[in-house]
Scaffold this motif. Structure first.
Motif, PDB file in Angstrom:
ATOM      1  N   GLU A 203       0.811  -1.215   0.000  1.00 32.64           N
ATOM      2  CA  GLU A 203       0.000   0.000   0.000  1.00 32.64           C
ATOM      3  C   GLU A 203       0.851   1.275   0.000  1.00 32.64           C
ATOM      4  N   GLU A 211       3.878  -1.040 -10.017  1.00 30.52           N
ATOM      5  CA  GLU A 211       2.587  -1.198 -10.690  1.00 30.52           C
ATOM      6  C   GLU A 211       2.584  -0.496 -12.042  1.00 30.52           C
ATOM      7  N   THR A 231      -3.276  -5.429  -3.778  1.00 28.90           N
ATOM      8  CA  THR A 231      -2.599  -4.511  -2.860  1.00 28.90           C
ATOM      9  C   THR A 231      -2.589  -5.091  -1.455  1.00 28.90           C
TER      10      THR A 231
END
Length: 241
Positions: A203, A211, A231
């Motif tokens: 996170e 990503e 996540t």
């Protein structure tokens, strides 16, 4: 002591190395392109090297020489074997970077709500670091990729069981490596029959780089393949998938 021992005529030696191979005691080596008796106490005086020499550079002489030391020879042979195995394992580079594929037998699994997880490793490939992985590894053919932040496996207890199983794993941290993975990931996806991609990130904001690199690679590959982002929170739970 005076004993029979080999003599190598460097003028006749062509450096072919046949005698080096024939000498089981490792008494002979190549030095500056010429065969040389490395240690007197390694030479047993039996002359296995003589008939292998194509130029007749090796003969017997009788001279003052250290006695043949069988114990020292055996110890040296052990060291040479260790070096040979390390070289074989190494493949010319770091052993940790050597490409491998692993297959795990399917085993019975018990549910998490019983408090028991299947503890067998689900890793199918090595290396796993993005920067170390070759772009054309056989394991990529027909594979589903797991592109994950390297700390995700420490945070999420069921990482092997829930996320790695059945996938080829690639890990990295753009913050620590300070590189853009997208180019290499693009090559992997574009040049292999990749069936799908799962991106696992933490996170924390720095994981956004991983990503974005994975998404960019899928887009730049020109392929339409299914993908998803998972996540993980810093306390080890899945926030979204």
């Amino acid at each position: 002591m005076v004993r029979k021992i080999i003599h190598i005529d460097e003028e006749k030696c062509n450096g072919c190395g046949a005698c080096v191979t024939a000498c089981h005691e490792n008494a002979i080596g190549l030095v500056d392109g010429k065969a040389k008796l490395l240690r007197d106490d390694y030479c047993d005086g039996l002359g296995d090297c003589l008939p292998t020499c194509p130029t007749g550079a090796i003969t017997f002489v009788e001279r003052e020489a250290a006695a043949y030391d069988e114990a020292a020879v055996k110890e040296n042979q052990k060291k040479m074997e260790i070096r040979r195995r390390m070289k074989e394992l190494n493949g010319g580079g770091c052993p940790g970077a050597r490409m491998r594929q692993m297959k795990h037998e399917e085993d019975s699994e018990k549910s998490e709500n019983q408090g028991i997880l299947n503890m067998a490793s689900k890793l199918q490939n090595w290396p796993v670091q993005i920067k170390l992985t070759p772009t054309n590894a056989p394991c990529f053919e027909g594979a589903r990729l797991l592109i994950a932040a390297d700390c995700a496996a420490y945070a999420y207890a069921a990482f092997h069981h829930k996320l790695m199983k059945g996938k080829v794993t690639l890990i990295g941290c753009p913050k620590l490596d300070d590189i853009d993975y997208s180019e290499k990931l693009t090559q992997i996806i574009a040049n292999n029959d990749v069936k799908g991609v799962t991106i696992v990130r933490m996170e924390v904001p720095c994981c956004g780089g991983l990503e974005m690199a994975a998404k960019k690679a899928i887009q730049n590959s020109g392929k339409f393949i299914p993908w998803q982002v998972v996540t993980i929170s810093i306390d080890g739970t899945i926030l979204s998938e």
